[in-house]
Design a protein around this motif. Structure first.
Motif, PDB file in Angstrom:
ATOM      1  N   ILE A 299      -6.351   7.418   2.047  1.00 53.05           N
ATOM      2  CA  ILE A 299      -7.774   7.251   1.728  1.00 53.05           C
ATOM      3  C   ILE A 299      -8.302   5.884   2.136  1.00 53.05           C
ATOM      4  O   ILE A 299      -9.469   5.565   1.870  1.00 53.05           O
ATOM      5  N   ASP A 300      -7.469   5.113   2.797  1.00 51.84           N
ATOM      6  CA  ASP A 300      -7.890   3.766   3.205  1.00 51.84           C
ATOM      7  C   ASP A 300      -9.105   3.849   4.135  1.00 51.84           C
ATOM      8  O   ASP A 300      -9.133   4.633   5.082  1.00 51.84           O
ATOM      9  N   GLY A 301     -10.116   3.075   3.820  1.00 50.14           N
ATOM     10  CA  GLY A 301     -11.306   3.021   4.661  1.00 50.14           C
ATOM     11  C   GLY A 301     -12.382   4.023   4.300  1.00 50.14           C
ATOM     12  O   GLY A 301     -13.473   3.999   4.885  1.00 50.14           O
ATOM     13  N   LEU A 302     -12.121   4.943   3.343  1.00 48.89           N
ATOM     14  CA  LEU A 302     -13.122   5.947   2.986  1.00 48.89           C
ATOM     15  C   LEU A 302     -14.241   5.375   2.116  1.00 48.89           C
ATOM     16  O   LEU A 302     -15.352   5.873   2.132  1.00 48.89           O
ATOM     17  N   GLY A 303     -13.912   4.327   1.354  1.00 48.87           N
ATOM     18  CA  GLY A 303     -14.908   3.801   0.430  1.00 48.87           C
ATOM     19  C   GLY A 303     -14.991   4.648  -0.819  1.00 48.87           C
ATOM     20  O   GLY A 303     -14.427   5.749  -0.886  1.00 48.87           O
ATOM     21  N   GLY A 304     -15.730   4.160  -1.819  1.00 51.18           N
ATOM     22  CA  GLY A 304     -15.831   4.859  -3.095  1.00 51.18           C
ATOM     23  C   GLY A 304     -17.256   5.121  -3.522  1.00 51.18           C
ATOM     24  O   GLY A 304     -18.085   5.581  -2.727  1.00 51.18           O
ATOM     25  N   ILE A 305     -17.573   4.804  -4.761  1.00 52.06           N
ATOM     26  CA  ILE A 305     -18.880   5.117  -5.340  1.00 52.06           C
ATOM     27  C   ILE A 305     -20.003   4.378  -4.611  1.00 52.06           C
ATOM     28  O   ILE A 305     -21.041   4.977  -4.270  1.00 52.06           O
ATOM     29  N   GLU A 306     -19.838   3.112  -4.383  1.00 52.05           N
ATOM     30  CA  GLU A 306     -20.896   2.336  -3.722  1.00 52.05           C
ATOM     31  C   GLU A 306     -21.173   2.872  -2.329  1.00 52.05           C
ATOM     32  O   GLU A 306     -22.334   2.973  -1.905  1.00 52.05           O
TER      33      GLU A 306
ATOM     34  N   MET B  36       0.850  -1.201   0.000  1.00 50.25           N
ATOM     35  CA  MET B  36       0.000   0.000   0.000  1.00 50.25           C
ATOM     36  C   MET B  36       0.886   1.251   0.000  1.00 50.25           C
ATOM     37  O   MET B  36       1.744   1.408   0.870  1.00 50.25           O
ATOM     38  N   ASN B  37       0.684   2.136  -1.016  1.00 52.86           N
ATOM     39  CA  ASN B  37       1.525   3.336  -1.063  1.00 52.86           C
ATOM     40  C   ASN B  37       0.995   4.413  -0.111  1.00 52.86           C
ATOM     41  O   ASN B  37      -0.064   4.258   0.505  1.00 52.86           O
ATOM     42  N   GLN B  38       1.722   5.525  -0.035  1.00 53.36           N
ATOM     43  CA  GLN B  38       1.389   6.555   0.964  1.00 53.36           C
ATOM     44  C   GLN B  38       0.019   7.172   0.734  1.00 53.36           C
ATOM     45  O   GLN B  38      -0.682   7.550   1.675  1.00 53.36           O
ATOM     46  N   TYR B  39      -0.402   7.262  -0.550  1.00 53.00           N
ATOM     47  CA  TYR B  39      -1.704   7.871  -0.838  1.00 53.00           C
ATOM     48  C   TYR B  39      -2.844   6.895  -0.545  1.00 53.00           C
ATOM     49  O   TYR B  39      -3.920   7.300  -0.107  1.00 53.00           O
ATOM     50  N   GLU B  40      -2.606   5.621  -0.814  1.00 55.15           N
ATOM     51  CA  GLU B  40      -3.612   4.614  -0.471  1.00 55.15           C
ATOM     52  C   GLU B  40      -3.873   4.609   1.035  1.00 55.15           C
ATOM     53  O   GLU B  40      -5.013   4.432   1.475  1.00 55.15           O
ATOM     54  N   LYS B  41      -2.826   4.820   1.812  1.00 55.66           N
ATOM     55  CA  LYS B  41      -2.994   4.853   3.261  1.00 55.66           C
ATOM     56  C   LYS B  41      -3.888   6.026   3.684  1.00 55.66           C
ATOM     57  O   LYS B  41      -4.667   5.921   4.628  1.00 55.66           O
TER      58      LYS B  41
END
Length: 447
Positions: free
Chosen positions: A8-15, A1-6
Motif C-alpha cells: 500500500i506504499d504510496g496510496l495515501g490515506g484519508i487526506e 517496512m513489512n510486506q503489507y506496507e510495501k
C-alpha cells in the motif's frame, strides 16, 4: 517496512482521499468498483465533486449550491449532517462500540423508544444494519414462530437484494440471474385483496409482507382501507402481517409510521434508512412479545438469529437522536403540510403538460410518472425521465432520480426539514423543465 506496507506504499490515506478530484475518483471506480456508475453519473451531469453538505443542500468545489430532492433514497429525513446526530456521536466518544455479550444501554434505550412509539405493542426489537437484513430477520421469525413456510409478498415490491429479501421482492429482472432463490415465496398483485384472500385460503401462509406505500415500484399508494382489510384477512387466516416501512417510516408520509393512517398494528415492522439519521447505517425489526417468544423464547433458541454489528453504541445513539429530533421538530407534520402543497401543485402541472402522466404520493414520498418516447431505446428504459432529472440537475441544481423498479417514475423525496421556499423553487424549476420536455418530445410521446 513489512510486506503489507510495501503493497500500500504510496496510496495515501484519508487526506489523500479528500483531495481526489472527480476524474481521479472516476478512475478508481472504473478500476475497482462499478464502472457503470461512472457512466450513469456522467449521463446525469453528476460529474461534480461535492465538498460540503448541510441540511437540504450540497456544495461543489466552486461553491455552487444544490438542492437535494433525493435524500439518500429516504435516508436523510433530517438532512445532511444534522447537528443533533453529530452531537450524539460526540457523546459516545471513548465508549465501547462493539462488545459482544455486553448489555449496551444505548441499544436498550433505543428499543424502548421504538416500543413506545408502537404503544408497546411491538415490544421486541432486533437491530441490524440495513433494510434487507431487517426483512431477512422478519422472514426467519415468521417461519420459526408459526411453523409455516410460505411467505407472500407483492408484485413491484422492493425489500432488498440479499437472497432472502430478493426472494420476496417483486421485479424479475433482479431475481432471475440468481435463481433459484428462497423457496416457498409467492408474489401476488399489490392492492388486490381478492388475490390475497385466495392464497391465504389455499396455502398455509406464514406471513404477508407489504409496503404501506410501494417506493421503488413508482410510489404506489394503495386504496384507502387496503391495509385495514389486509389486517383482517391475516387475522382470519392465522397469518402474520409484516409491514416494511424502511422508506415510508420515520415521518416520511406525514405520520411517524405510515400504517397509522389505517389505524392498524402489524405483527412485525421493519425500519431502516432514516433510523440512523443519515449518519450511520441502522435497521430494526420490531415484533410482538408472543411472536418472539414462540421463535426465540428458550435458552437453546435465543441466539438462533444474531448479528455482529447490531446493538452497537454509535448507531443506537444516532437512532435515539434521530427519533427524538423528528418528534421534537414535528417533522411528520412538516412532511404532511409541504407534501399536501406539492401534490396539489404537481396535479395542476399534470393538467397542463402531457409529459407528466401521473402524480402519486403521501407526505414527502412522491412519484411522478413521465411519458415514454416512441421508439426510444435506453439502458434506463424510460429515456425522458432521465432527461428531466438531468435538466433539473444541470440547469437548476436540483438532485432527483428515477425509482429502481420503474424507470418511468421520477422520485421526489427531499429531507423532511424542507421549507416552503425550496418547495416552490423545485415546483417552478420542474415546470420550466416540463415546458422544455413538451417542445422536445411532444411528437414522439407514447399516448
Amino acid at each position: 517496512m513489512n510486506q503489507y506496507e510495501k503493497l500500500i506504499d504510496g496510496l495515501g490515506g484519508i487526506e489523500e482521499a479528500r483531495a481526489l478530484s472527480y476524474s481521479e475518483s472516476a478512475k478508481l471506480y472504473s478500476a475497482h468498483l462499478n464502472p457503470f456508475l461512472v457512466l450513469i453519473s456522467r449521463f446525469l451531469g453528476f460529474n461534480k465533486k461535492f465538498s460540503r453538505a448541510s441540511g437540504c443542500y450540497l456544495y461543489d468545489e466552486e461553491g455552487n449550491r444544490y438542492l437535494d430532492f433525493l435524500a439518500g433514497f429516504g435516508s436523510l429525513n433530517l438532512g445532511h449532517e444534522p447537528e443533533e446526530l453529530i452531537d450524539a456521536l460526540r457523546q459516545t466518544e471513548h465508549l465501547p462500540n462493539f462488545l459482544q455479550s455486553y448489555l449496551n444501554p444505548f441499544a436498550g434505550k433505543l428499543a424502548q423508544h421504538l416500543s413506545r412509539l408502537t404503544e408497546n405493542k411491538l415490544s421486541r426489537v432486533f437491530f441490524c444494519n440495513s433494510g434487507a437484513e431487517a426483512c431477512e430477520a422478519a422472514m426467519k421469525l415468521t417461519r420459526a414462530s408459526t411453523g409455516k413456510k410460505v411467505i407472500v409478498s407483492a408484485e413491484g415490491a422492493y425489500h432488498g437484494k440479499t437472497m432472502g429479501a430478493l426472494s420476496i421482492s417483486g421485479r424479475e429482472k433482479y431475481k432471475l440471474p440468481f435463481a433459484p432463490l428462497v423457496p416457498e415465496t409467492v408474489c401476488i398483485p399489490y392492492n388486490d385483496l381478492q388475490a390475497l384472500e385466495e392464497i391465504l385460503k389455499t396455502q398455509s401462509v406464514a406471513a404477508f409482507i407489504v409496503e404501506p406505500v410501494q417506493g421503488e415500484a413508482g410510489v404506489i399508494v394503495p386504496d384507502s382501507g387496503y391495509l385495514k382489510e389486509v389486517r383482517k384477512l391475516c387475522d382470519q387466516y392465522d397469518s402474520l402481517l409484516i409491514l416494511d416501512e424502511v422508506q415510508s417510516g420515520m415521518g416520511r408520509t406525514g405520520r411517524f409510521f405510515c400504517y397509522e393512517y389505517e389505524g392498524i398494528m402489524p405483527d412485525i415492522l421493519t425500519l431502516s434508512k432514516s433510523l440512523g439519521g443519515g449518519v450511520i447505517p441502522l435497521a430494526a425489526m420490531l415484533t410482538k412479545d408472543k411472536i418472539w417468544k414462540r421463535a426465540y423464547g428458550k435458552f437453546e433458541t435465543a441466539l438462533l438469529h444474531s448479528t455482529t454489528f447490531g446493538n452497537n453504541t454509535r448507531a443506537c445513539a444516532c437512532g435515539i437522536a434521530a427519533i427524538r429530533t423528528i418528534i421534537k421538530k414535528d417533522l411528520s407534520k412538516n412532511a404532511a403540510d409541504i407534501g399536501e402543497l406539492m401534490l396539489l401543485r404537481l396535479r395542476e402541472l399534470q393538467q397542463k403538460y402531457s409529459v407528466l402522466k401521473a402524480v402519486r404520493g403521501k407526505g414527502l414520498m412522491i412519484g411522478l410518472t413521465i411519458a415514454r418516447i416512441k421508439g426510444k431505446k435506453s439502458i434506463f428504459e424510460g429515456g425522458l425521465t432521465l432527461w428531466i432529472a438531468r435538466q433539473l440537475f444541470v440547469k437548476y441544481r436540483i438532485i432527483t432520480a428515477f425509482t429502481l423498479n420503474n424507470y418511468d417514475v421520477l422520485r421526489i423525496a427531499p429531507p423532511l426539514i424542507l421549507n416552503f421556499d425550496d418547495a416552490y423553487y423545485f415546483l417552478n424549476s420542474l415546470e420550466d423543465v416540463l415546458k422544455s420536455a413538451e417542445k422536445f418530445a411532444w411528437f414522439r410521446l407514447v399516448k
